[in-house]
Design a protein around this motif. Sequence first.
Motif, PDB file in Angstrom:
ATOM      1  N   VAL A 212      81.947  37.463  46.999  1.00 47.91           N
ATOM      2  CA  VAL A 212      81.895  37.434  45.540  1.00 47.91           C
ATOM      3  C   VAL A 212      80.527  37.908  45.092  1.00 47.91           C
ATOM      4  N   LYS A 213      80.522  38.826  44.118  1.00 43.05           N
ATOM      5  CA  LYS A 213      79.272  39.254  43.499  1.00 43.05           C
ATOM      6  C   LYS A 213      79.222  38.693  42.081  1.00 43.05           C
ATOM      7  N   ALA A 214      78.060  38.148  41.704  1.00 42.71           N
ATOM      8  CA  ALA A 214      77.859  37.616  40.365  1.00 42.71           C
ATOM      9  C   ALA A 214      76.693  38.345  39.710  1.00 42.71           C
ATOM     10  N   ARG A 215      76.874  38.757  38.448  1.00 41.14           N
ATOM     11  CA  ARG A 215      75.775  39.333  37.674  1.00 41.14           C
ATOM     12  C   ARG A 215      75.238  38.226  36.768  1.00 41.14           C
ATOM     13  N   ILE A 216      74.050  37.736  37.092  1.00 38.35           N
ATOM     14  CA  ILE A 216      73.473  36.606  36.364  1.00 38.35           C
ATOM     15  C   ILE A 216      72.057  36.949  35.936  1.00 38.35           C
TER      16      ILE A 216
ATOM     17  N   ASP B  89      81.801  29.308  39.333  1.00 46.57           N
ATOM     18  CA  ASP B  89      82.670  29.042  38.192  1.00 46.57           C
ATOM     19  C   ASP B  89      83.127  30.383  37.628  1.00 46.57           C
ATOM     20  N   PHE B  90      84.455  30.573  37.517  1.00 48.13           N
ATOM     21  CA  PHE B  90      85.016  31.830  37.041  1.00 48.13           C
ATOM     22  C   PHE B  90      85.586  31.663  35.637  1.00 48.13           C
ATOM     23  N   ASN B  91      85.392  32.669  34.786  1.00 45.59           N
ATOM     24  CA  ASN B  91      85.979  32.667  33.457  1.00 45.59           C
ATOM     25  C   ASN B  91      87.472  32.988  33.601  1.00 45.59           C
TER      26      ASN B  91
ATOM     27  N   LEU C 276      67.459  43.382  39.261  1.00 45.29           N
ATOM     28  CA  LEU C 276      67.681  44.531  38.380  1.00 45.29           C
ATOM     29  C   LEU C 276      66.908  44.410  37.074  1.00 45.29           C
ATOM     30  N   GLY C 277      65.826  43.680  37.080  1.00 45.53           N
ATOM     31  CA  GLY C 277      65.041  43.493  35.862  1.00 45.53           C
ATOM     32  C   GLY C 277      65.472  42.239  35.134  1.00 45.53           C
ATOM     33  N   THR C 278      66.217  42.391  34.043  1.00 46.44           N
ATOM     34  CA  THR C 278      66.661  41.219  33.283  1.00 46.44           C
ATOM     35  C   THR C 278      67.833  40.506  33.951  1.00 46.44           C
ATOM     36  N   THR C 279      68.528  41.192  34.873  1.00 46.63           N
ATOM     37  CA  THR C 279      69.644  40.578  35.590  1.00 46.63           C
ATOM     38  C   THR C 279      69.466  40.761  37.088  1.00 46.63           C
ATOM     39  N   GLN C 280      70.295  40.065  37.849  1.00 49.11           N
ATOM     40  CA  GLN C 280      70.327  40.233  39.291  1.00 49.11           C
ATOM     41  C   GLN C 280      71.777  40.150  39.762  1.00 49.11           C
ATOM     42  N   ILE C 281      72.059  40.831  40.878  1.00 52.28           N
ATOM     43  CA  ILE C 281      73.376  40.757  41.507  1.00 52.28           C
ATOM     44  C   ILE C 281      73.246  39.838  42.718  1.00 52.28           C
ATOM     45  N   VAL C 282      73.994  38.749  42.698  1.00 50.09           N
ATOM     46  CA  VAL C 282      73.972  37.784  43.797  1.00 50.09           C
ATOM     47  C   VAL C 282      75.293  37.897  44.558  1.00 50.09           C
TER      48      VAL C 282
ATOM     49  N   VAL D 166      88.122  39.110  39.577  1.00 49.61           N
ATOM     50  CA  VAL D 166      87.229  38.709  38.488  1.00 49.61           C
ATOM     51  C   VAL D 166      85.984  39.592  38.513  1.00 49.61           C
ATOM     52  N   ARG D 167      85.555  40.032  37.346  1.00 43.72           N
ATOM     53  CA  ARG D 167      84.366  40.875  37.223  1.00 43.72           C
ATOM     54  C   ARG D 167      83.092  40.064  37.518  1.00 43.72           C
ATOM     55  N   PRO D 168      82.051  40.712  38.082  1.00 44.52           N
ATOM     56  CA  PRO D 168      80.807  40.002  38.400  1.00 44.52           C
ATOM     57  C   PRO D 168      80.168  39.302  37.208  1.00 44.52           C
ATOM     58  N   GLU D 169      80.287  39.893  36.007  1.00 37.85           N
ATOM     59  CA  GLU D 169      79.677  39.261  34.827  1.00 37.85           C
ATOM     60  C   GLU D 169      80.427  38.032  34.358  1.00 37.85           C
TER      61      GLU D 169
END
Length: 365
Positions: free
Chosen positions: A317-321, A336-338, A302-308, A279-282
């Motif tokens: 698992v990396k999440a871009r939130i 929660d994964f899409n 990363l400014g408007t987003t962060q990698i957790v 699954v992609r981070p986004e």
Amino acid sequence: MAEIVIQNVRKDFGDFTAVKSSSFRIEDGEFFMLLGPSGCGKTTTLRMIAGLELPTSGEIYIDGEEVGQKPASQRDIAFVFQMFALYPHMNVRKNISYPLVSQGMPRAQVREKVAEAARILGIEKILDRPVGGLSGGDRQRVALGRAIVRNPKCFLMDEPLGALDAEFREHMAEELRNLHDRMGATTVYVTHDQLEAMQMGDKIVVMNHGVIEQFGTPQDIYDKPASRFVAEFIGSPSMNFLKFHDSLEVGATSVTLHHETLHIPALREPFDGDMIYGVRPEHVRLSDASGYRGEVIATEYLGTTQIVTMKTHNGEVKARIGSEQPARVGESVGLDFNGRTVTLFDTQAGRAIRSDLNEGVLSHV
């Protein structure tokens, strides 16, 4: 311009096979990317199209003509190298006009073609300057101008932006794509930079160890990777890979990871054994309602987003939130994964496990 067809092309150097039975088609007027890591066979493939290397076996067609065993001089192509390959003792005008002068073209026609190429590339003001004092970007424009004036059937480019700094590479990538769109030229472009390939290409061939891993549009390759290699090579950060074991029937729409049920697109074929849930981070969200948990081990702003980054029972698992969403190192969070964007991989073979195209975004052909 011309269509290029590669049929079962193989290239051996002694006991080493650089390209293994590759086949693909480049449509007339397409901007086509050969993408992969160093040593994957992409440059060798380009050199075979150019005639700088002859294939060990297979066929190469340019504009309907089989040219596999013909030298470069008989293929009507233009090659742009990474290191520009300009003549240092000539000024810009003479560098651009050199191939035309060598062909014995009348002077008036040469002047007209050089002026047109300079106008297209925006270098009219530097035509009489020596190339030695030019910036990297201007040198690359001169190299492109020398290719354009010949009006070849296709342009072949071997990492032409590789010698430029990161900021200027992005600018030149936009210029190259705009130039291609204005000219409608068939262009084959080699790069190891997946962002460059995704930004410019109409179609991409992803290569690894001399083998074509996947062929398709940038969107298809990103959304529907055919192998774990492609899923890992394309994307920054790359896809998450969670290992698990399950037995799935045709039409299955969920899998079990550490006692939790996670959704997947409907399978088109059964599978029993070790798998990878990709699954992609986004497509990862932090949700208190989810029973699948992870421990936050790192955050990257990363400014408007962060990698957790989170540690789970099945792997990291990396999440871009959004950067406004709280995530503290050491806390336990629900994941929660899409499910419609998930890709399943066969752990042993590394290939994507087929899913229903109508139910999700997965396919491997």
